[in-house]
Design an enzyme around this catalytic site. Structure first.
Site, short mmCIF file in Angstrom:
data_model
loop_
_atom_site.label_atom_id
_atom_site.label_comp_id
_atom_site.label_asym_id
_atom_site.label_seq_id
_atom_site.Cartn_x
_atom_site.Cartn_y
_atom_site.Cartn_z
N GLY A 156 0.95 -1.29 -0.11
CA GLY A 156 0.11 -0.01 0.01
C GLY A 156 0.91 1.32 0.02
O GLY A 156 1.97 1.21 -0.33
N ARG A 240 0.90 -4.55 12.31
CA ARG A 240 0.14 -4.59 13.44
C ARG A 240 0.53 -5.92 14.11
O ARG A 240 0.86 -7.09 13.27
CB ARG A 240 -1.47 -4.72 13.00
CG ARG A 240 -2.21 -3.45 13.00
CD ARG A 240 -2.35 -2.69 14.13
NE ARG A 240 -3.22 -1.59 13.98
CZ ARG A 240 -2.71 -0.33 13.76
NH1 ARG A 240 -1.34 -0.35 13.49
NH2 ARG A 240 -3.27 0.77 13.57
N GLU A 269 -0.46 -6.01 22.49
CA GLU A 269 0.08 -4.88 23.02
C GLU A 269 -0.77 -3.81 23.80
O GLU A 269 -1.85 -3.83 23.93
CB GLU A 269 0.77 -3.92 21.95
CG GLU A 269 0.08 -3.35 20.91
CD GLU A 269 0.41 -2.56 19.83
OE1 GLU A 269 1.31 -3.33 19.13
OE2 GLU A 269 0.15 -1.47 19.68
N HIS A 287 5.31 0.93 19.50
CA HIS A 287 4.33 1.28 18.36
C HIS A 287 4.33 3.10 18.25
O HIS A 287 3.43 3.75 18.33
CB HIS A 287 2.91 0.98 19.09
CG HIS A 287 1.74 1.02 17.69
ND1 HIS A 287 0.84 0.16 17.83
CD2 HIS A 287 1.78 1.69 16.75
CE1 HIS A 287 0.15 0.21 16.60
NE2 HIS A 287 0.79 1.32 16.04
#
Ligand code: DGY
Length: 329
Positions: A156, A240, A269, A287
């Site tokens: 993407g 993710r 997480e 993250h």
């Protein structure tokens, strides 16, 4: 006429709160608490809209308890925290924040790749521990990044930005695998070749995971896939938690199936698999791939602008694409 009420589920920038305040009665979360599902549902009482982050789970039970809710505007490009199908069934519009974080996230993916391959955090820990007593020829040696083969899983916007950095900046041979092949001009701009997933795993010196989470992407990289990779390979996950089987990865890192990993996202997480914490050959970050100030401000602003657009024109600026579910198992 009274303004519609909006819950801003986490603490965000004051300037974005001020913008929201022009249009809405805002319920803020100045303590920046992460609400339990029950608390979130309670705080949504009377709310027309909510500005969420990846930490808030929007599911069918919550939507049933809050039938007045019409807009869920997520301050993230990913939306696996939202049951999009349930939102559609309850006539709730969902939006995300594409584009504004692409380059910042690609920068971070590359930083994690460099840190992992060139053993930067491991070397720093060694130095800080007072263990560096001489230069030696094979101290902290590792693979090169320039001129190697970069594999990108998920092509993407962010995957393409990473491919360009690799091909144009580091002279890498870039291969990719994606649900659908890119058109020829995009492939040529990225200098990237389409290969099967098996070829990607077998040929990549550095594998970058950028595929969005969906139930079909769950454990797309598990023990069997890791076993197909080169023993010298590095794996980077900025997508993710759940796309990679963290338990299988920890085992692969401990037994030399692959050389190293760089991880910004984790299953469950903010918990991190304890075996990953025991691995020397893994770089771990909390993250933060999109965490430049400008980009986080742009993400919060776009989420707020979506709420304003929905309230004033009934049209979202960046609705979650039709047909995608994005729901975490
Ligand atoms: C995103 O935008 O999806 C980032 O991972 C931040 O949550």
């Amino acid at each position: 006429m009274s303004k519609p009420r909006v819950l801003v589920a986490r603490r965000i920038f004051p300037e974005v709160m001020a913008r929201l305040g022009e249009h809405f009665e805002c319920v803020a979360n100045d303590a920046d608490a992460v609400f339990s599902p029950a608390e979130l549902s309670q705080r949504l009482a009377g709310c027309w809209g909510v500005l969420t982050t990846g930490s808030e789970r929007i599911d069918d039970a919550l939507l049933q308890a809050n039938p007045q809710l019409r807009a869920v505007c997520n301050m993230a490009v990913g939306y696996n925290n939202i049951d999009v199908a349930a939102c559609r069934a309850h006539d709730v519009v969902c939006t995300n924040t594409p584009d504004v974080l692409t380059e910042t996230t690609a920068d971070f993916g590359f930083a994690l790749l460099l840190a992992t391959a060139r053993r930067i955090t491991e070397a720093e820990a060694y130095l800080r521990a007072g263990r560096w007593d001489r230069w030696s020829v094979d101290m902290m040696i590792g693979p090169d990044v320039h001129g190697s083969t970069l594999g990108v899983l998920g092509m993407g916007r962010i995957g393409q930005a990473i491919a360009k950095r690799g091909a144009h900046g580091f002279g890498m041979d870039v291969i990719y695998h994606n649900r659908s092949r890119l058109d020829a001009p995009t492939e040529s701009a990225c200098k990237a070749r389409y290969v099967s997933k098996d070829q990607l795993l077998m040929q990549a010196d550095h594998l970058m995971i950028v595929v969005p989470y969906s139930p079909s992407a769950h454990h797309a990289i598990g023990g069997a896939e890791l076993a197909q990779m080169k023993p010298t390979a590095t794996l980077i996950n900025i997508a993710r938690g759940g796309v990679v089987d963290d338990a299988a990865l920890a085992q692969a890192l401990q037994t030399g199936v692959i050389a190293a990993a760089g991880l910004d996202v984790f299953e469950g997480e903010p918990q991190v698999h304890p075996e990953l914490l025991n691995c020397r050959n893994v770089v771990l970050t909390p993250h933060i791939a999109s965490a430049s100030r400008a980009t986080r401000l742009a993400m919060a602003t776009l989420a707020a602008d979506n709420l304003v657009a929905l309230a004033t024109t009934q049209q979202a600026l960046t609705p979650v694409p039709e047909g995608l579910t994005g729901w975490a198992a």
